[in-house]
Design an enzyme around this catalytic site. Sequence first.
Site, mmCIF file in Angstrom:
data_model
loop_
_atom_site.group_PDB
_atom_site.id
_atom_site.type_symbol
_atom_site.label_atom_id
_atom_site.label_comp_id
_atom_site.label_asym_id
_atom_site.label_seq_id
_atom_site.Cartn_x
_atom_site.Cartn_y
_atom_site.Cartn_z
ATOM 1 N N CYS A 1 12.072 -13.578 -14.451
ATOM 2 C CA CYS A 1 11.777 -12.419 -14.833
ATOM 3 C C CYS A 1 10.108 -12.198 -14.093
ATOM 4 O O CYS A 1 9.344 -13.739 -14.220
ATOM 5 C CB CYS A 1 12.463 -12.188 -15.563
ATOM 6 S SG CYS A 1 11.493 -12.851 -16.910
ATOM 7 N N CYS B 1 8.452 -14.617 -16.960
ATOM 8 C CA CYS B 1 7.783 -15.855 -16.568
ATOM 9 C C CYS B 1 6.263 -15.627 -15.199
ATOM 10 O O CYS B 1 6.367 -16.630 -15.678
ATOM 11 C CB CYS B 1 8.862 -16.401 -15.186
ATOM 12 S SG CYS B 1 10.616 -16.296 -16.769
ATOM 13 N N ASP C 1 -13.713 4.209 16.944
ATOM 14 C CA ASP C 1 -14.983 3.404 17.747
ATOM 15 C C ASP C 1 -14.306 3.373 19.912
ATOM 16 O O ASP C 1 -12.984 3.574 19.469
ATOM 17 C CB ASP C 1 -14.656 1.666 17.918
ATOM 18 C CG ASP C 1 -15.612 1.157 19.386
ATOM 19 O OD1 ASP C 1 -17.466 1.345 19.490
ATOM 20 O OD2 ASP C 1 -15.680 -0.031 19.813
ATOM 21 N N ASP D 1 -13.661 -2.893 17.477
ATOM 22 C CA ASP D 1 -13.189 -4.511 18.246
ATOM 23 C C ASP D 1 -14.488 -4.956 17.888
ATOM 24 O O ASP D 1 -13.866 -6.040 18.624
ATOM 25 C CB ASP D 1 -12.369 -3.890 19.229
ATOM 26 C CG ASP D 1 -12.874 -3.316 20.778
ATOM 27 O OD1 ASP D 1 -14.145 -2.784 20.206
ATOM 28 O OD2 ASP D 1 -12.814 -3.799 21.441
ATOM 29 N N ASP E 1 -18.753 -2.930 15.154
ATOM 30 C CA ASP E 1 -17.517 -2.552 14.409
ATOM 31 C C ASP E 1 -17.968 -2.888 12.793
ATOM 32 O O ASP E 1 -17.282 -2.426 11.877
ATOM 33 C CB ASP E 1 -16.879 -1.905 14.989
ATOM 34 C CG ASP E 1 -17.152 -1.412 16.236
ATOM 35 O OD1 ASP E 1 -17.427 -0.516 16.317
ATOM 36 O OD2 ASP E 1 -15.716 -2.044 17.487
#
Length: 725
Positions: free
Chosen positions: A3, A6, A410, A616, A620
């Site tokens: 639970c 724990c 971009d 990419d 960027d």
Amino acid sequence: MSCASCVGRVERVLAAVPGVDKVSVNLATEMARVESARPLDFALLKQAVDKAGYAASLPEPVLAPTSPSAAPARVSPAPGGGVAVILAALFSLPLILPMLLELAGVHWMPDGRMQLLLATPVQFWLGARFYRAGWLAVRARSGNMDLLVALGTSAAYFLSLYQLFAGGAMPHLYFEASAVVVTLVLLGKWLEARAKRQTAEAIRALQTLRPESARVRRDGQDTDLAIGEVRVGDLIVVRPGERIAADGVVAEGGSHVDEALITGESLPVARHPGDRVTGGAINGEGLLVVRVTAVGAESTLARIIRLVEDAQAAKAPVQHLVDRVSAIFVPVVLAIALLTFAGWWLIGGDAERAIINAVAVLVIACPCALGLATPAAIMAGTGVAARHGILIKDAEALELAHRITTVAFDKTGTLTAGQPSLAVLAPAPGVTEARLLQLAAAIQRGSEHALARAVQQAAAGTHSATGAGAPLAASDVTALPGRGVVATVDGERLVLGNTRLMREQGVALSALSERADVLEREGHTVSWLAAPGGAGVLGLLAFADRAKPQSRQAVQALHALGIDTILLTGDNQGSADAVGRELGVQRVIANMLPADKASTIAALRTPQSCIAMVGDGINDAPALAAADVGIAMSSGTDVAMHAAGITLMRGDPALVAAAIDISRRSYNKIRQNLFWAFIYNLIGIPLAVFGLLNPMVAGGAMALSSVSVISNALLLRRWQPKEPA
């Protein structure tokens, strides 16, 4: 672990180990992530976990060879899983049979000693796990679900034992309550474990993609080797229908490759010499010879598995609130149970009824569902996203993405194909096209920029067609990010770049400025070649880069979600405006340096907004890091992917809307799960306090709460990205 309590205890003991800076424990994956600025001895971490009453082992390395003998042996005094549930049910059935027969008008009750014989193995043999874990929690001055179950069922059992031997001729026994509660909790934990295995299916599916062996060509001989013996630079032979054993570049042959389980791409993609292939993909109709570029932990497949594992092991920000509630939950429940017992005993004078109502409080309040609510949804959401080519790096990115209000794109390589071609050469008076191209190719030789490759391809084509224009050599080459290149060719200092660079260098553009304006309005990207200290402008080069077929649908999908779109590009305003109009982007900002993109993203961020950046390239990376959520194309650079919270495994901008959609659905599941986890307790505990809840019903409800939370999260596995309209 059983639970949320724990989880808190394991986190506390690990955080107390010297050198540990940060700990995150996940109930659904049963994994702990420990961060430290210096090397840590795993033995110290294991010792801390052992003292807390749990057992720890290091996870197997990603894609490490596994065998059944490698698994650690476990010895248990009682059966586990489904066997334990069946045995407990068989022992408990005769105890609840009188209630079932009562409904049919049949009055029958087994002898009290028979009830004792049936209930005892359930309580102390099959239920021994609750006593062990509960005792360890007490030793650690903590509490957990097991302690509540042990206390509640023991109270019912020992009350019945007392009543049996001291309660007269017709004692009122509760053996069926203790046995059925243990049985129901065991059933709930078994169903929960099965459901948790389903949430981890994405990881297992990825792990099965790697072949155990590869056919390696060395010295002209093909030999089957174990995958661990394959080295970077080896040639591997992949026959039709086989899985590609490692990342590499096609050296010979041509075929179509199915990368569906890696990138989410539903259709096979063509691969020819020079093309990259990914380990785990399935070769189609042709024979391929692949030169290996990455193996083991550095392969694409291994990195994908690590990303998914990291995301599933991490905690969403909302989970920290749950952790704070869980830390005080069990002590509060124990206090409520004691008050319930005291209240019923003092006011009603009925100790028997007081104990049973206190038992109901203890059983209904187990915080299993509370600990599973968030991680179960995160596991299911990140898993199904990975199956469709969306890698979510951490739970924070998953949670934040549902709030995205604006997406900034971009242009080159993100919304456009990123493969521009040289469309126009416009030399200045006194300069030939061949000389202009020859000088530009000399400056761009060795560069990996998309425009540089277009220049190289055009120069190579001209040279092979005419035999003229022999390559020149450039020296003192210096790249100027976001602007262009400076170099020396034939003893003359030349600059090649955009209009911003020409202005910085004091170069007058009047001779070709009208032509440049026309080309930019048509959507071309214009670069200038000039000799600042000499002849001035030598000419311009105009490049054409088509938009990706999916880009317009991607922008429209975001608008349909109520999200604004922006185009941020270092390209000229005319070219950027043309792309923006074509794709329907709401706002276009051009002529941006990498730092400009990052500062623009920072300026857009407000407490009410959530900004995502999609890119990419290396340029960027600052903007991806500055955004609330960075989204990188895996077709781009590693730098961009490291800076982003989400990586799209194929260069399809439509996946941006899909990533936001799965984030929203996952967050909704988290909220639903937390609602159900809390509502069981908010309704159940008062009912138990006022004596309106039977312990058996409480046990069933508690077991149902965990199963319902995980089952609700598993509904995410049916998610599919929306097809473009």
